[in-house]
Design a protein around this motif. Structure first.
Motif, PDB file in Angstrom:
ATOM      1  N   GLN A   1      40.352  47.095  36.637  1.00 44.34           N
ATOM      2  CA  GLN A   1      39.746  47.955  37.648  1.00 44.34           C
ATOM      3  C   GLN A   1      39.797  47.326  39.035  1.00 44.34           C
ATOM      4  O   GLN A   1      39.817  48.039  40.038  1.00 44.34           O
ATOM      5  CB  GLN A   1      38.305  48.267  37.270  1.00 44.34           C
ATOM      6  CG  GLN A   1      38.167  49.107  35.999  1.00 44.34           C
ATOM      7  CD  GLN A   1      36.726  49.441  35.680  1.00 44.34           C
ATOM      8  OE1 GLN A   1      35.804  48.966  36.349  1.00 44.34           O
ATOM      9  NE2 GLN A   1      36.525  50.258  34.662  1.00 44.34           N
ATOM     10  N   LEU A   2      39.821  45.992  39.111  1.00 44.03           N
ATOM     11  CA  LEU A   2      39.927  45.336  40.410  1.00 44.03           C
ATOM     12  C   LEU A   2      41.261  45.653  41.076  1.00 44.03           C
ATOM     13  O   LEU A   2      41.315  45.937  42.276  1.00 44.03           O
ATOM     14  CB  LEU A   2      39.769  43.817  40.237  1.00 44.03           C
ATOM     15  CG  LEU A   2      38.423  43.325  39.700  1.00 44.03           C
ATOM     16  CD1 LEU A   2      38.450  41.816  39.497  1.00 44.03           C
ATOM     17  CD2 LEU A   2      37.301  43.710  40.669  1.00 44.03           C
ATOM     18  N   GLU A   3      42.327  45.612  40.308  1.00 43.54           N
ATOM     19  CA  GLU A   3      43.639  45.935  40.859  1.00 43.54           C
ATOM     20  C   GLU A   3      43.728  47.420  41.196  1.00 43.54           C
ATOM     21  O   GLU A   3      44.330  47.797  42.210  1.00 43.54           O
ATOM     22  CB  GLU A   3      44.731  45.552  39.855  1.00 43.54           C
ATOM     23  CG  GLU A   3      44.763  44.068  39.543  1.00 43.54           C
ATOM     24  CD  GLU A   3      45.791  43.716  38.496  1.00 43.54           C
ATOM     25  OE1 GLU A   3      46.978  44.053  38.703  1.00 43.54           O
ATOM     26  OE2 GLU A   3      45.428  43.121  37.465  1.00 43.54           O
ATOM     27  N   GLU A   4      43.152  48.256  40.365  1.00 41.06           N
ATOM     28  CA  GLU A   4      43.168  49.693  40.637  1.00 41.06           C
ATOM     29  C   GLU A   4      42.407  50.006  41.919  1.00 41.06           C
ATOM     30  O   GLU A   4      42.839  50.844  42.726  1.00 41.06           O
ATOM     31  CB  GLU A   4      42.566  50.450  39.459  1.00 41.06           C
ATOM     32  CG  GLU A   4      43.383  50.347  38.173  1.00 41.06           C
ATOM     33  CD  GLU A   4      42.663  50.978  36.993  1.00 41.06           C
ATOM     34  OE1 GLU A   4      41.534  51.488  37.195  1.00 41.06           O
ATOM     35  OE2 GLU A   4      43.226  50.962  35.881  1.00 41.06           O
TER      36      GLU A   4
ATOM     37  N   THR B   1      47.914  42.943  46.549  1.00 40.21           N
ATOM     38  CA  THR B   1      46.959  42.941  45.442  1.00 40.21           C
ATOM     39  C   THR B   1      47.073  41.666  44.625  1.00 40.21           C
ATOM     40  O   THR B   1      46.067  41.059  44.262  1.00 40.21           O
ATOM     41  CB  THR B   1      47.194  44.163  44.540  1.00 40.21           C
ATOM     42  OG1 THR B   1      47.033  45.360  45.305  1.00 40.21           O
ATOM     43  CG2 THR B   1      46.198  44.170  43.386  1.00 40.21           C
ATOM     44  N   PHE B   2      48.302  41.269  44.366  1.00 47.15           N
ATOM     45  CA  PHE B   2      48.500  40.035  43.606  1.00 47.15           C
ATOM     46  C   PHE B   2      47.987  38.823  44.390  1.00 47.15           C
ATOM     47  O   PHE B   2      47.312  37.955  43.840  1.00 47.15           O
ATOM     48  CB  PHE B   2      49.980  39.852  43.268  1.00 47.15           C
ATOM     49  CG  PHE B   2      50.295  38.528  42.624  1.00 47.15           C
ATOM     50  CD1 PHE B   2      50.056  38.324  41.279  1.00 47.15           C
ATOM     51  CD2 PHE B   2      50.833  37.486  43.370  1.00 47.15           C
ATOM     52  CE1 PHE B   2      50.332  37.101  40.683  1.00 47.15           C
ATOM     53  CE2 PHE B   2      51.112  36.260  42.786  1.00 47.15           C
ATOM     54  CZ  PHE B   2      50.862  36.067  41.436  1.00 47.15           C
ATOM     55  N   ARG B   3      48.297  38.788  45.677  1.00 48.89           N
ATOM     56  CA  ARG B   3      47.959  37.616  46.485  1.00 48.89           C
ATOM     57  C   ARG B   3      46.461  37.498  46.741  1.00 48.89           C
ATOM     58  O   ARG B   3      45.922  36.388  46.756  1.00 48.89           O
ATOM     59  CB  ARG B   3      48.720  37.683  47.813  1.00 48.89           C
ATOM     60  CG  ARG B   3      48.533  36.458  48.700  1.00 48.89           C
ATOM     61  CD  ARG B   3      49.556  36.457  49.810  1.00 48.89           C
ATOM     62  NE  ARG B   3      49.447  37.625  50.648  1.00 48.89           N
ATOM     63  CZ  ARG B   3      48.672  37.697  51.729  1.00 48.89           C
ATOM     64  NH1 ARG B   3      47.923  36.659  52.078  1.00 48.89           N
ATOM     65  NH2 ARG B   3      48.630  38.793  52.456  1.00 48.89           N
ATOM     66  N   ARG B   4      45.771  38.627  46.935  1.00 50.17           N
ATOM     67  CA  ARG B   4      44.365  38.566  47.320  1.00 50.17           C
ATOM     68  C   ARG B   4      43.397  38.821  46.159  1.00 50.17           C
ATOM     69  O   ARG B   4      42.230  38.438  46.249  1.00 50.17           O
ATOM     70  CB  ARG B   4      44.096  39.606  48.418  1.00 50.17           C
ATOM     71  CG  ARG B   4      44.920  39.404  49.681  1.00 50.17           C
ATOM     72  CD  ARG B   4      44.586  38.083  50.360  1.00 50.17           C
ATOM     73  NE  ARG B   4      43.223  38.063  50.811  1.00 50.17           N
ATOM     74  CZ  ARG B   4      42.827  38.498  52.015  1.00 50.17           C
ATOM     75  NH1 ARG B   4      43.724  38.979  52.874  1.00 50.17           N
ATOM     76  NH2 ARG B   4      41.554  38.440  52.360  1.00 50.17           N
ATOM     77  N   VAL B   5      43.857  39.453  45.084  1.00 54.31           N
ATOM     78  CA  VAL B   5      42.962  39.806  43.987  1.00 54.31           C
ATOM     79  C   VAL B   5      43.273  39.010  42.718  1.00 54.31           C
ATOM     80  O   VAL B   5      42.372  38.415  42.113  1.00 54.31           O
ATOM     81  CB  VAL B   5      43.039  41.322  43.685  1.00 54.31           C
ATOM     82  CG1 VAL B   5      42.144  41.674  42.488  1.00 54.31           C
ATOM     83  CG2 VAL B   5      42.627  42.126  44.902  1.00 54.31           C
ATOM     84  N   VAL B   6      44.553  38.974  42.339  1.00 53.95           N
ATOM     85  CA  VAL B   6      44.921  38.370  41.052  1.00 53.95           C
ATOM     86  C   VAL B   6      45.090  36.863  41.162  1.00 53.95           C
ATOM     87  O   VAL B   6      44.509  36.104  40.381  1.00 53.95           O
ATOM     88  CB  VAL B   6      46.220  39.014  40.512  1.00 53.95           C
ATOM     89  CG1 VAL B   6      46.632  38.359  39.204  1.00 53.95           C
ATOM     90  CG2 VAL B   6      46.029  40.506  40.324  1.00 53.95           C
ATOM     91  N   PHE B   7      45.860  36.418  42.136  1.00 50.81           N
ATOM     92  CA  PHE B   7      46.203  34.994  42.205  1.00 50.81           C
ATOM     93  C   PHE B   7      44.988  34.082  42.375  1.00 50.81           C
ATOM     94  O   PHE B   7      44.956  32.999  41.777  1.00 50.81           O
ATOM     95  CB  PHE B   7      47.209  34.747  43.327  1.00 50.81           C
ATOM     96  CG  PHE B   7      47.713  33.337  43.371  1.00 50.81           C
ATOM     97  CD1 PHE B   7      48.607  32.882  42.416  1.00 50.81           C
ATOM     98  CD2 PHE B   7      47.282  32.458  44.351  1.00 50.81           C
ATOM     99  CE1 PHE B   7      49.068  31.575  42.442  1.00 50.81           C
ATOM    100  CE2 PHE B   7      47.738  31.155  44.389  1.00 50.81           C
ATOM    101  CZ  PHE B   7      48.632  30.707  43.427  1.00 50.81           C
ATOM    102  N   PRO B   8      43.976  34.442  43.190  1.00 43.96           N
ATOM    103  CA  PRO B   8      42.799  33.556  43.269  1.00 43.96           C
ATOM    104  C   PRO B   8      42.138  33.301  41.926  1.00 43.96           C
ATOM    105  O   PRO B   8      41.595  32.215  41.701  1.00 43.96           O
ATOM    106  CB  PRO B   8      41.864  34.311  44.225  1.00 43.96           C
ATOM    107  CG  PRO B   8      42.792  35.107  45.089  1.00 43.96           C
ATOM    108  CD  PRO B   8      43.893  35.547  44.180  1.00 43.96           C
TER     109      PRO B   8
END
Length: 274
Positions: free
Chosen positions: A167-170, A182-189
């Motif tokens: 849901q965070l990516e959505e 999205t990958f750089r600011r939400v997933v990668f951290p």
């Protein structure tokens, strides 16, 4: 601690077994290293640990381990991403093959890699045709360390990636963020800590790797000789204090890497208010 002793059955017994196990496996061998080295004196210890041949072996071991860990950090992350986010034929087989370096005897891995990357090997012929010696070189050592280190990164990142809330990516996509953002600011951290853990474990494993490296290295002094080989040479000549001195330096380097990683993770958790 006192309350746990009354709640958990067999607390004192299991605690004693734990300390006994740690002493036999970890503390006593480390104490033996220090005991052997202490008989040398500071001057001789430094003379052995800073000998030109030994220093060059350190550079080869640390340099190739760092290069292999960096490669594994990139491709281990990609491998974990593919296994978690995509479905394809043979996915379970690929997932199982990741652990092959753990199950395969290191000597067998070294012989297989040497056969593949030798000048007339299936893969080595392409490297040598391009003027790049892949076996009996620093590149060959790095290839072997990549092989033995890739599971540490993939297995560190994979469970964290599986546990991320989609849901965070959505939500990020609904707010107009691109996939890369999205990958750089939400997933990668969220993947940074396990990625660093896998990197540090792969680096520490590479520093002390012997079986899979000794065949493909060539073991030329001042060129492709690794520090674990020097330790074995000292042991074979019954020079235990010198072997202990070299081992202590390598062990200290591994501990410093792991301590630095733990310190960073504690700082990051404190910074995030966890």
């Amino acid at each position: 601690m006192r309350a746990a002793a009354h709640v958990i059955p067999g607390y004192r017994f299991t605690l004693g077994i734990t300390f006994f196990y740690l002493s036999m496996i970890l503390l006593i061998p480390l104490a033996a290293f220090l005991l052997y080295a202490s008989g040398m004196g500071v001057g001789k210890f430094l003379a052995v640990a800073t000998e030109l041949r030994v220093v060059h072996a350190y550079l080869v071991s640390f340099g190739t381990s760092l290069a292999a860990a960096l490669v594994n950090a990139v491709f281990g992350l990609l491998l974990a991403w593919v296994l978690v986010r995509y479905d394809f034929p043979g996915k379970r087989l690929l997932d199982g093959l990741i652990d092959l370096p753990f199950a395969l005897p290191t000597a067998v891995a070294g012989i297989a890699l040497t056969t593949l990357y030798a000048e007339n090997g299936w893969l080595g012929r392409f490297f040598y045709a391009a003027g790049i010696p892949s076996a009996f070189s620093v590149l060959g050592i790095t290839i072997a360390l990549v092989f033995v280190g890739i599971p540490f990164v993939a297995r560190s990142v994979q469970p964290v990636l599986e546990g991320l809330d989609p849901q965070l990516e959505e939500a990020a996509e609904m707010l107009g963020a691109s996939r890369w953002l999205t990958f750089r600011r939400v997933v990668f951290p969220e993947l940074l800590s396990p990625l660093l853990t896998g990197f540090a474990l792969a680096f520490a494993r590479g520093i002390g790797e012997y079986g899979s490296v000794v065949f493909i290295a060539g073991n030329l002094p001042y060129e492709t000789e690794i520090a674990p080989l020097l330790i074995m040479a000292k042991l074979e000549s019954f020079d235990y204090p010198s072997a202990a001195a070299i081992a202590i330096v390598m062990m200290a380097a591994s501990f410093l890497v792991l301590l630095a990683l733990n310190g960073y993770q504690r700082w990051r958790m404190h910074h995030q208010g966890v």
